[in-house]
Motif scaffolding. Sequence first.
Motif, PDB file in Angstrom:
ATOM      1  N   ASN A 205       2.072   2.544   3.386  1.00  0.00           N
ATOM      2  CA  ASN A 205       2.943   1.682   4.117  1.00  0.00           C
ATOM      3  C   ASN A 205       4.635   1.758   3.607  1.00  0.00           C
TER       4      ASN A 205
ATOM      5  N   ASP B 138       0.888  -9.591   5.906  1.00  0.00           N
ATOM      6  CA  ASP B 138       1.112  -8.461   6.923  1.00  0.00           C
ATOM      7  C   ASP B 138       2.385  -7.833   6.695  1.00  0.00           C
TER       8      ASP B 138
ATOM      9  N   LYS C 115       3.127  -4.178   6.841  1.00  0.00           N
ATOM     10  CA  LYS C 115       3.197  -2.672   7.240  1.00  0.00           C
ATOM     11  C   LYS C 115       4.223  -2.679   8.422  1.00  0.00           C
TER      12      LYS C 115
ATOM     13  N   GLN D 221      -8.456  -3.693   1.938  1.00  0.00           N
ATOM     14  CA  GLN D 221      -9.599  -3.026   2.303  1.00  0.00           C
ATOM     15  C   GLN D 221     -10.266  -1.962   1.339  1.00  0.00           C
TER      16      GLN D 221
ATOM     17  N   SER E  19       0.817  -1.342  -0.078  1.00  0.00           N
ATOM     18  CA  SER E  19       0.096   0.001   0.074  1.00  0.00           C
ATOM     19  C   SER E  19       0.798   1.246   0.051  1.00  0.00           C
TER      20      SER E  19
ATOM     21  N   ASP F 168      -2.997  -4.678   3.909  1.00  0.00           N
ATOM     22  CA  ASP F 168      -3.693  -3.299   3.924  1.00  0.00           C
ATOM     23  C   ASP F 168      -4.385  -3.160   2.620  1.00  0.00           C
TER      24      ASP F 168
END
Length: 155
Positions: A66, A151, A153, A119, A63, A116
């Motif tokens: 991030n 994950d 981030k 979403q 993202s 992320d």
Amino acid sequence: MKPSVRRVADALLAAGIEPEIVELAESTRTAQEAASAIGTSVPRIVKSLVFLADDEPIVALVSGSNRADTSLLASALGKSIGRAEAARVRDATGFAIGGIPPLGHKTPLEVIIDRDLLQYDVIWAAAGTPHAVFSITPSELIRVTGGRVVDLKEA
């Protein structure tokens, strides 16, 4: 259409997606530039980052807001992670930094996707140059890249 953009369009077509690539006068090299040029938010921009996992190039789709946590990436892959130099990135992907798309690479690369990104209803990725982008849904991004969601981030 530039040859690098055509390669992305062809890869999207081969994956069953009618490409809607937008070529812009403004630069989309950074997530902020891309968001401004498109008229969207920075988190909806897909950054294509090339890392070396045990010296093999991989692509992390992160993202725009991030920073990728390389320790999380290393843990997910069970490999040591390092940065790829620009020449190695171009050699592996066939694209220059700032325009690396999530698919259509010169060689098949493992793809890791930042959780992320899931979403959002629509996200935007580079389409082969720092002036070309395309929109895609997160589920289609996962499908067309064969990417694994992790994950990533940095805290």
